[in-house]
Design a protein around this motif. Sequence first.
Motif: not given
Length: 537
Positions: A326-336, A342-343, A349-353
């Motif tokens: 999405d607009v903030n990058g890859l959807v991963v577990e570490s995002r709040d 989306n969950l 997985h590491p966050q990335m563009s």
Amino acid sequence: MYSRSQGFEILSDARHNKSVAFSRQERELFNLRGLLPYSSVTQDVQVKRIMDGLKRKSSDIEKYLLLSLLHDRNERLFYRVVTEYVEEVMPIIYTPTVGQACKEFSNNFKRTRGFYITPEDKGEIRKILDNWPEDYVKVIVVTDGERILGLGDLGANGMGIPIGKLELYCACAGIHPYECLPVMLDVGTNNQELLDDILYLGYPFNRIKGEEYFELVDEFVMAIQDKYPKALIQFEDFLTPNAYALLNKYKDKVLCFNDDIQGTAAVALSGVYASTRITNVAFKDLKVMFLGAGSAATGIADLMVAAYMKEGLTKKQAESQLWFVDVNGLVVESRDDLMEHNLPYAHLHPQMSFEEAIDDIQPHILIGATGVAGTFTQTVIEKMTKYNERPVIFALSNPTSKAECTAEQAYEWSNGKAIFASGSPFAPVNYKGTEYRPGQGNNAYVFPGIGLGAIISNAKNIPDELFLEAAKTLSEQVTEDDINAGALYPKLSEIRNHSLEIAIRVADAAFELKIAKGHKPHNLRKFVKDYMFDPKY
């Protein structure tokens, strides 16, 4: 025998008016002598006159208005034109032209078509529903205008969407026009430009929200259950959080679905099924990346999970093959910052563009549902081509101006290797001597047939199994000629036949799942065909 006044009024009744196609005998019978020019022509000649008139119009919005006026005065002629020239006319009465029509809805308002509910109607919705003249409504398309295509909050101007969708129900699946009800839940708008516009016709206040909003929607749904208990409710163009909240609340209780979530999912899944005939990658092995994580994208993913599970994967395995950016990058577990829908797709997985994620995950298919033009850049297409002999690119955002990339860009940047599909139509592209036919992943391929099947079977609700049936059935309509042209969808010219096949399979599945009320017709195909509205006279 009609009275003199009734004879004149029949020419103002769009349902019965045939205009200059009334025969000499009919003109005598209905007291029409002197009210029409001398010549009595066939409907074929009338169709030619309309098509010639469309060609003389210089813009699509002028063509839209011409057809709208035709619909107002001669309903059967309108649907004859749409059904016989659907490839030419669908982009006018629906995407992409309907977007502009919605933006200009208040300015071009001529005659009411549909039902409006505002916060001032709270407590009386069931009462005012009696003002609608039809007693046997079967399909309702409702919006609150907050997320019209990729155009945002258009308030009551969004009524153009339910009107257009129901025109497609009639033309593409033969639902009878009098059985259709377009509804605008006009709960206000936060679009200040509209609120400042003296010509705006909607409820001129900011949107209601929270408990007040959901109470109004609930009163509407319950009023429909009382007035039209067999009617299908199709939710259209609601903001993502509201779309999911309403779908989750009602999908098991009433006959309803959300076209942006479930209709888009079925048509996209159908295209994915068809793509495997070109790429030779087994469906269960596909890795898919979505750019955009709203209702459309997650709806596609949710249905794909169900499809993967039919192939033998576990739910967890299925979800692991679907990735979101999405607009903030890859959807991963570490995002709040993720929403509930989306969950399931937030992986460890590491966050990335976006571009980094393509390199890391190497998806077979890229699906865009961003509402932002140009997000599939040359670099993105080149990366997809690097990892796939035949990269599959879905640029699904509507209208055409919002597509993630154009068909020409996809073919050029991939050196002719891309398999391209879009939400709005693109013309065939000639690249290095080869003509490619972009597939249009138009929801009109599936929602009319799903609705017809649900009506025919008198289904209680519409579970995922029915959308899977629709997707599979549509993919089976793709011919070898379509595949050879790089198209993931069949030609629109045969859409009425495609809707028939989908309706039969959906109705059959509803009976098999025991969610249909009543007995299955002995000859289901004949039963469906006999029901379908024929606009000829």
